[in-house]
Design an enzyme around this catalytic site. Sequence first.
Site, mmCIF file in Angstrom:
data_model
loop_
_atom_site.group_PDB
_atom_site.id
_atom_site.type_symbol
_atom_site.label_atom_id
_atom_site.label_comp_id
_atom_site.label_asym_id
_atom_site.label_seq_id
_atom_site.Cartn_x
_atom_site.Cartn_y
_atom_site.Cartn_z
ATOM 1 N N SER A 139 0.832 -1.212 0.000
ATOM 2 C CA SER A 139 0.000 0.000 0.000
ATOM 3 C C SER A 139 0.864 1.258 0.000
ATOM 4 C CB SER A 139 -0.900 0.047 1.249
ATOM 5 O OG SER A 139 -1.538 -1.187 1.442
ATOM 6 N N GLU A 247 -7.634 1.364 -12.500
ATOM 7 C CA GLU A 247 -7.381 -0.007 -12.032
ATOM 8 C C GLU A 247 -8.383 -0.397 -10.946
ATOM 9 O OE1 GLU A 247 -3.837 -2.314 -9.737
ATOM 10 O OE2 GLU A 247 -3.234 -0.585 -10.900
HETATM 11 C C1 FAD Z 1 -3.282 -12.028 -6.281
HETATM 12 C C2 FAD Z 1 -2.494 -10.765 -6.166
HETATM 13 C C3 FAD Z 1 -1.976 -10.175 -7.307
HETATM 14 C C4 FAD Z 1 -1.207 -9.019 -7.206
HETATM 15 N N1 FAD Z 1 -0.644 -8.471 -8.338
HETATM 16 C C5 FAD Z 1 0.213 -7.427 -8.211
HETATM 17 C C6 FAD Z 1 0.923 -6.921 -9.352
HETATM 18 O O1 FAD Z 1 0.733 -7.377 -10.492
HETATM 19 N N2 FAD Z 1 1.803 -5.930 -9.162
HETATM 20 C C7 FAD Z 1 2.044 -5.370 -7.926
HETATM 21 O O2 FAD Z 1 2.866 -4.483 -7.828
HETATM 22 N N3 FAD Z 1 1.378 -5.819 -6.827
HETATM 23 C C8 FAD Z 1 0.479 -6.829 -6.945
HETATM 24 N N4 FAD Z 1 -0.195 -7.303 -5.842
HETATM 25 C C9 FAD Z 1 0.071 -6.707 -4.551
HETATM 26 C C10 FAD Z 1 -1.040 -5.810 -4.050
HETATM 27 O O3 FAD Z 1 -1.072 -4.619 -4.784
HETATM 28 C C11 FAD Z 1 -0.716 -5.584 -2.583
HETATM 29 O O4 FAD Z 1 -1.002 -6.790 -1.916
HETATM 30 C C12 FAD Z 1 -1.451 -4.439 -2.007
HETATM 31 O O5 FAD Z 1 -0.931 -3.244 -2.514
HETATM 32 C C13 FAD Z 1 -1.356 -4.416 -0.483
HETATM 33 O O6 FAD Z 1 -0.036 -4.479 -0.090
HETATM 34 P P1 FAD Z 1 0.440 -5.536 1.013
HETATM 35 O O7 FAD Z 1 -0.085 -6.889 0.640
HETATM 36 O O8 FAD Z 1 1.906 -5.394 1.188
HETATM 37 O O9 FAD Z 1 -0.298 -5.098 2.331
HETATM 38 P P2 FAD Z 1 0.118 -3.896 3.287
HETATM 39 O O10 FAD Z 1 0.386 -2.672 2.497
HETATM 40 O O11 FAD Z 1 1.185 -4.371 4.222
HETATM 41 O O12 FAD Z 1 -1.225 -3.730 4.097
HETATM 42 C C14 FAD Z 1 -1.588 -4.662 5.144
HETATM 43 C C15 FAD Z 1 -2.939 -4.279 5.685
HETATM 44 O O13 FAD Z 1 -2.894 -2.960 6.234
HETATM 45 C C16 FAD Z 1 -3.926 -2.162 5.679
HETATM 46 N N5 FAD Z 1 -3.418 -0.798 5.524
HETATM 47 C C17 FAD Z 1 -2.453 -0.369 4.690
HETATM 48 N N6 FAD Z 1 -2.283 0.950 4.803
HETATM 49 C C18 FAD Z 1 -3.172 1.383 5.736
HETATM 50 C C19 FAD Z 1 -3.481 2.657 6.288
HETATM 51 N N7 FAD Z 1 -2.836 3.759 5.889
HETATM 52 N N8 FAD Z 1 -4.452 2.716 7.218
HETATM 53 C C20 FAD Z 1 -5.114 1.604 7.635
HETATM 54 N N9 FAD Z 1 -4.862 0.369 7.132
HETATM 55 C C21 FAD Z 1 -3.902 0.260 6.193
HETATM 56 C C22 FAD Z 1 -4.251 -2.790 4.333
HETATM 57 O O14 FAD Z 1 -5.587 -2.525 3.922
HETATM 58 C C23 FAD Z 1 -4.039 -4.269 4.623
HETATM 59 O O15 FAD Z 1 -5.204 -4.826 5.189
HETATM 60 C C24 FAD Z 1 -0.992 -8.437 -5.927
HETATM 61 C C25 FAD Z 1 -1.556 -9.004 -4.788
HETATM 62 C C26 FAD Z 1 -2.292 -10.163 -4.896
HETATM 63 C C27 FAD Z 1 -2.852 -10.760 -3.646
#
Ligand code: FAD
Length: 308
Positions: A139, A247
């Site tokens: 994120s 997106e």
């Molecule tokens: C099947 C799949 C395909 C994907 N494909 C791609 C791709 O092609 N390219 C790519 O770059 N990425 C891809 N992703 C990654 C996806 O974009 C990330 O999983 C997403 O951005 C969230 O990042 P993270 O998983 O690191 O969670 P984190 O950023 O660590 O977040 C963890 C939790 O904290 C919450 N959170 C985050 N920030 C805040 C805030 N400010 N306040 C309160 N809560 C918050 C989130 O909602 C989440 O529940 C993919 C993910 C999946 C599961």
Amino acid sequence: MPGLQRYIPPHYTQEHHVFRAMVQRFVADEIEPFASEWDEAETFPRDLYTKAGELGLLGIGFPEGYGGTEVDLFYSLIVAEELAAVCAGGISASLMSHTIGSPPIKNVGNEEQKKRYLPSILSGDKISALAITEPDGGSDVANLKTTAVRYEDHYVVNGTKTFITSGMRADVYTVAVRTGDVGMNGISLLLIDRDTAGFERTPLNKMGWWASDTATLYFDNCRVPAANLLGTENQGFQAIMLNFNSERLWMAAGCIAASRACYNEVLDYAQQRIVFGKPLSQKQVVRHKLVQMAQRINAATAYLDQSR
Ligand SMILES: Cc1cc2nc3c(=O)[nH]c(=O)nc-3n(C[C@H](O)[C@H](O)[C@H](O)COP(=O)(O)OP(=O)(O)OC[C@H]3O[C@@H](n4cnc5c(N)ncnc54)[C@H](O)[C@@H]3O)c2cc1C
């Protein structure tokens, strides 16, 4: 009870309807009969890209000069909905990974980069992926850690990306890297070809979307030509954000269409399944649940339709 149908609001034109029917035929002929088999196999045939490309599905929203079709946003939402309507989200995610990987080429790439990459991606001959997320977080894009240090005519890239859709079999990756200071003003986008020395990848297992190709990417002193910089150095964050809204709409359209498909399966089951002498669908608690689900799906659809 009849199944839940998608209400199509009046701002969809006759051209949209014709296009939707074409996408529905493609999905019925080329995807639906094989979707479960491909999910079990955790992949799908590469020629699905060229079939989708021949029909023009990959070019929606891209300039005609590079093989695209410049139409309004609703054409993309129709593709997202109809691919999701058969609950084959994994196939849709990988088949359409260029919708996240290639807009930066279209939006901030130079003429040479557009000519080199877009026509082959939009025809389905090459696969495009977007690599932003890292093991430390997704994120918080502004804090990404993969570095690219410039030496004369090339960058040296070091770092790891994860959860990357089309990660194993993409031909070209749009990779977000840190070229400058901490924060959003130190990020750039590089186009990295799959065979670049110092670039490796490993596949990831997932709870769902099995047919989608998802991988972790490793860059170890990976030398990338400086000519592969997309747009202006340290302005990559803005280029990424240009595509995040469409997106999100694409994801919303797919998720809502998949919910509707799941709802209709549940409804069918509830009507068939007899418990204590009656179909489940005649039990009051189940009927309430079904109505609440339908309400929420319809409300989400109405929000989506206001994106015009
Ligand atoms: C099947 C799949 C395909 C994907 N494909 C791609 C791709 O092609 N390219 C790519 O770059 N990425 C891809 N992703 C990654 C996806 O974009 C990330 O999983 C997403 O951005 C969230 O990042 P993270 O998983 O690191 O969670 P984190 O950023 O660590 O977040 C963890 C939790 O904290 C919450 N959170 C985050 N920030 C805040 C805030 N400010 N306040 C309160 N809560 C918050 C989130 O909602 C989440 O529940 C993919 C993910 C999946 C599961």
